[in-house]
Enzyme design. Structure first.
Site, mmCIF file in Angstrom:
data_model
loop_
_atom_site.group_PDB
_atom_site.id
_atom_site.type_symbol
_atom_site.label_atom_id
_atom_site.label_comp_id
_atom_site.label_asym_id
_atom_site.label_seq_id
_atom_site.Cartn_x
_atom_site.Cartn_y
_atom_site.Cartn_z
ATOM 1 C CG HIS A 1 -0.186 -0.057 2.511
ATOM 2 N ND1 HIS A 1 0.446 1.046 3.054
ATOM 3 C CD2 HIS A 1 0.040 -1.074 3.366
ATOM 4 C CE1 HIS A 1 1.016 0.707 4.190
ATOM 5 N NE2 HIS A 1 0.801 -0.574 4.404
ATOM 6 C CG ASP B 1 5.394 -3.267 5.974
ATOM 7 O OD1 ASP B 1 4.466 -4.045 6.269
ATOM 8 O OD2 ASP B 1 5.737 -2.318 6.708
#
Length: 506
Positions: A34, A344
């Site tokens: 994102h 991540d």
């Protein structure tokens, strides 16, 4: 650690080298982190950092589907405002640094900057796969709607980043009026494997806690954290005055706030000491070990943390090769490109489990980082497979066309499927996979997987093109057979074991 600085588009010479004429691109799957977001918790308010950030213009423009009394559907356009505690616990509107109330972000929400960077990722994807390679159609209509497969975790910032990237890839001007709304596939949180899911996997939560505790023991009294404390310890809360891996806030929480502030404007900045080069480097190094070293040392960690995602990626490539896509994820047909909004931890876990994360210059993935998993087929189907031995020491034949028809026919073993481990397939079928190759590009940088460096496991002359057979063998080594069942195994057993179980190929 923070905002990605993307490279310029590939030159014509780079395209010629990266996409050789001997190979034909078949499918692309992109895992995308994102975009920029606010911190997941309000920290360091004692430094003057505002608790509420006003970087969410989308809060003025929410639209939701409404079912009317006559059973027709309508949309409600509404504007969000957040409420919080005021003096004497009286309700008060949350306000940004300049008293803004209509653009205030929720904790962990995708910001305007995050929307811009994920839109730009989609535009870069279009530049490569539409404009430069001609792999994707320039526009989508009803006939070509199956070109794109969209997937996201159920976390809102990942979903919205997927929407932004899709819009960059196919803006409204490139979508025909007859195109139906795109499907975005999500899962309930209890079923989600597109990120390491501690909340739904008890055994993985135990493993994560064990490696976090070990990291704390190794680093809490280190010179690296002593330096961090000298710089920023004065801003730690009284109840937890020393920066530690397991302090409150945790070291990873401190990193979260540093990264989020670096990615945004001057109204949301920490004191300069937080951005000291050694402070940032030390925090990055330690947090990376805390969160990801388990993927380097434990096959159980790899399997429960990211094995489901890697297994899904591999399955879709095998389905594409077989010509028999199965399951609702294909929406009734095959796809050429997939966009999966994730996190991540998804990207770093995938790269570490495959043995390449430690070699990358950027340790913790930046916002809007991405992994492109590209599937290629040798244009000359009769060309010989790599001339040297493959992973099991045999030289695979180049004949026997249409082998997947036998794999999935009624005469095949009843358990054979796209998820069947390579070791359980026949020698002939394993060898035939060598006409197909897989390459990973992380932030537009081609990667070479250690497992694929041996002779026979890659395209002659270029180790970054892993044979599909070798890639599947590597993925099989940590793809769970039944993730939910395995999440309930070994509960209470030690999480950190003395014997290292290295990623495939290391």
């Amino acid at each position: 650690m923070t905002t990605l600085q993307p490279r310029s588009p590939y030159s014509d010479d780079e395209i010629a080298k990266l996409y050789p004429q001997s190979l034909e691109l078949q499918q692309v799957q992109i895992l995308l982190r994102h975009g920029e977001r606010t911190p997941v918790n309000a920290r360091f308010k004692n430094t003057g950092l505002p608790a509420y950030w006003s970087y969410c213009e989308a809060a003025r423009n929410f639209r939701y589907v409404i079912l009317s009394a006559d059973r027709s559907w309508d949309t409600l356009h509404w504007k969000r405002r957040l409420e919080t505690f005021g003096p004497d616990d009286a309700p008060a509107l949350a306000a940004g640094p300049k008293e803004e109330v209509d653009t205030v972000c929720q904790p962990g929400e995708l910001t305007d900057r995050g929307r811009e960077t994920t839109l730009a990722l989609g535009q870069r994807t279009r530049k490569l796969y539409v404009d430069q390679l001609g792999f994707l159609p320039s526009g989508l209509d009803a006939a070509s709607s199956q070109t794109v497969y969209l997937r996201s975790t159920p976390i809102q910032r990942a979903l919205e980043s997927t929407q932004q990237a899709f819009t960059g890839l196919y803006p409204p001007s490139a979508r025909s009026p007859d195109l139906q709304p795109p499907s975005i596939v999500t899962r309930s949180m209890q079923d989600e494997t597109l990120f390491p899911n501690e909340g739904a996997c008890k055994r993985f939560a135990q493993l994560s806690a064990a490696f976090a505790d070990r990291t704390a023991q190794l680093w809490n009294d280190s010179p690296e954290l002593a330096y961090v404390n000298r710089k920023i310890g004065k801003w730690m809360p009284k109840e937890s005055p020393v920066v530690k891996v397991d302090s409150h806030p945790r070291l990873s929480g401190i990193m979260d706030t540093i990264n989020a502030t670096l990615a945004h404007g001057p109204n949301t900045k920490l004191p300069s000491e937080f951005y000291d080069e050694r402070v940032v480097a030390n925090i990055d190094r330690i947090c990376t070990e805390e969160w990801f070293v388990g993927y380097q040392e434990s096959n159980e960690y790899r399997t429960l943390g990211i094995g489901g995602t890697v297994g899904d990626l591999t399955q879709r490539m095998i389905e594409h090769v077989s010509g028999k896509p199965a399951g609702a994820h294909t929406a009734g047909g095959d796809f050429k490109i997939g966009l999966s909004g994730c996190h991540d931890t998804t990207l770093a876990a995938t790269l570490t489990a495959l043995g390449v994360f430690d070699a990358l210059k950027d340790k913790w993935p930046n916002y809007t980082s991405s992994i492109a998993i590209e599937l290629f087929k040798r244009k000359d189907g009769s060309a010989t497979a790599p001339s040297t031995a493959t992973t099991t020491g045999a030289i695979w034949p180049a004949k026997e066309k249409r082998w997947w028809s036998s794999l999935f026919s009624s005469s095949a073993a009843p358990t054979a499927s796209a998820r069947t481990p390579l070791a359980d397939l026949s020698t002939m079928n394993r060898g035939k996979l060598d006409d197909n190759f897989v390459r990973l590009r992380y932030n537009d940088r081609p990667l070479t997987l250690p497992f694929c460096q041996q002779a026979g496991r890659h395209l002659d002359g270029d180790e970054s093109f892993c044979t599909l057979a070798a890639f599947k063998e590597a993925a099989d080594s940590f793809t769970p057979k039944n993730w939910k069942a395995e999440c309930s195994m070994n509960l209470g057993e030690p999480g950190v074991r003395p014997v290292l179980e290295k990623p495939p190929g290391l």
